[in-house]
Design an enzyme around this catalytic site. Structure first.
Site, mmCIF file in Angstrom:
data_model
loop_
_atom_site.group_PDB
_atom_site.id
_atom_site.type_symbol
_atom_site.label_atom_id
_atom_site.label_comp_id
_atom_site.label_asym_id
_atom_site.label_seq_id
_atom_site.Cartn_x
_atom_site.Cartn_y
_atom_site.Cartn_z
ATOM 1 N N ASP A 1 -2.934 -2.847 -1.835
ATOM 2 C CA ASP A 1 -4.344 -3.163 -1.651
ATOM 3 C C ASP A 1 -5.040 -2.120 -0.776
ATOM 4 O O ASP A 1 -4.396 -1.359 -0.042
ATOM 5 C CB ASP A 1 -4.487 -4.530 -0.975
ATOM 6 C CG ASP A 1 -4.289 -5.682 -1.938
ATOM 7 O OD1 ASP A 1 -3.818 -5.437 -3.069
ATOM 8 O OD2 ASP A 1 -4.566 -6.836 -1.561
ATOM 9 N N HIS B 1 0.043 -2.574 1.490
ATOM 10 C CA HIS B 1 -1.254 -1.944 1.651
ATOM 11 C C HIS B 1 -1.129 -0.425 1.623
ATOM 12 O O HIS B 1 -0.121 0.134 2.065
ATOM 13 C CB HIS B 1 -1.917 -2.405 2.949
ATOM 14 C CG HIS B 1 -2.336 -3.844 2.900
ATOM 15 N ND1 HIS B 1 -1.441 -4.884 3.088
ATOM 16 C CD2 HIS B 1 -3.538 -4.419 2.634
ATOM 17 C CE1 HIS B 1 -2.081 -6.045 2.961
ATOM 18 N NE2 HIS B 1 -3.352 -5.785 2.686
#
Length: 371
Positions: free
Chosen positions: A176, A331
């Site tokens: 992400d 992430h």
């Protein structure tokens, strides 16, 4: 898989010997970059690429994709359910996913009013409408150098849908918040370990790091959306605001790579904010909502690599007992780079394979919304 046969058209052979091959596709009076792939005597092309060339409109529906262009329209139904023609009749249509792209028979263009030319001895495969000026002979003369292979055509293995991974042994690795200044290093790690991953990217970050977006696309990683701002008060201001962020991010992705996506993940995950009114507004536009079942907490533990590693493996091991495939949330950040190789080595050692999330999969999300 069966082919969608348009009334009055004959099957396009792969070549005279019946072997599978690829041909560049001519679109009206130009030779496009689209490669048509043959399987069992039928040529398939990426739907999005063909739609871009012919200026078709693709609309995501709850039951599939509506295609409008030329002088007709049809709806490509989900789960290989065939195609619904303008008159409501449903006919078989074979599709499959290759390298993250939905492949459809070239003859889908015939139902939209286009004609198709094929001449195997001249390596001609062309779709055209009334705007085409060149005859087929003039077209092959013009593009003779590009059409004719520089070496003998070597038959390739017929294209079939990718086999699903073993239950509980397939990892869907997701990142992400990217792209970032360290995305290149992340991609280098994935390349080193020959691992596939899906990137849920932010519109603002895509604009800041366009080269990274293009590399992600070029190297065949999964393209997905995470909105634009990642600001709770903006994204969740209203269902329309959420849709506007996903549409805006998609427009940026299309501008940079030439393709768009239907895969989305909302900021902070879909619960509790992405309620039914939000999902009804966004998912009816053809988007597919994904959360995760393994949270690495790399956003929380940052440089504590041992804590991140143990957190991931503990959750993966719990899923193993129920033969559930892990969808791992990580992430696109510098801190993740330190622990990622260790996680990949462990998962590979335990026999896991890595695959991309695609639009044809049943979405995993906290609301169990399967749209």
């Amino acid at each position: 898989m069966s082919l969608f046969l348009i009334m009055g058209l004959v099957q396009i052979p792969a070549n005279a010997e019946g072997n599978s091959t690829t041909l560049k596709l001519g679109v009206n009076d130009k030779l496009s970059a689209i490669e048509a792939v043959s399987d069992k005597g039928t040529y398939y092309v990426p739907l999005r690429s063909l739609a871009d060339e012919l200026k078709w409109t693709l609309t995501g529906l709850a039951n599939g994709i509506h295609i409008s262009g030329g002088s007709g329209s049809l709806t490509l139904l989900k789960n290989d359910g065939g195609a619904m023609l303008k008159d409501g009749k449903v006919v078989p249509m074979s599709t499959f996913v290759q390298n993250g792209k939905l492949m459809v028979p070239l003859k889908v263009s015939a139902s939209l009013g286009y004609s198709i030319s094929y001449a195997g001895d001249k390596y001609l495969l062309r779709v055209k409408d009334s705007s085409a000026q060149l005859t087929d002979g003039a077209f092959t003369d013009k593009y003779a150098a590009e059409l004719k292979p520089k070496a003998p055509v070597v038959p390739v293995t017929p294209v079939t849908p990718a086999e699903p991974g073993k239950p509980g042994r397939t990892v869907y690795l997701t990142f992400d918040d990217g792209p970032s200044a360290t995305t290149g290093e992340l991609l280098d790690i994935l390349h080193k370990y020959n691992v596939e991953a899906t990137f849920f990217m932010l519109g603002n970050n895509m604009n800041e790091h366009p080269a990274q977006v293009k590399r992600i696309a070029k190297e065949g990683y999964g393209l997905a959306l995470h909105g634009v701002t990642h600001r709770k008060e903006k994204f969740y201001a209203s269902p329309s605001a959420a849709l506007a962020e996903m549409s805006g991010a998609n427009a940026t992705l299309k501008k940079l790579t030439g393709v768009s996506t239907t895969l989305i993940r909302t900021p902070y995950g879909s619960k509790p904010y992405f309620t039914k009114s939000f999902r009804d507004k966004v998912l009816t536009q053809g988007y597919h909502l994904w959360d995760w079942n393994v949270d690495s907490y790399d956003w929380k533990y940052k440089q504590n690599s041992d804590r991140i590693y143990n957190t991931v493996m503990d959750q993966v091991n719990k899923l193993k007992a129920s033969k559930t495939n892990p969808v791992i949330l990580m992430h696109d950040q510098k801190a993740t780079l330190k622990v990622l190789p260790r996680i990949l080595e462990k998962l590979k050692k335990e026999g896991y394979t890595f695959k991309l999330i695609t639009k044809d999969m049943e979405p995993l999300n906290f609301w169990k919304d399967k749209r």
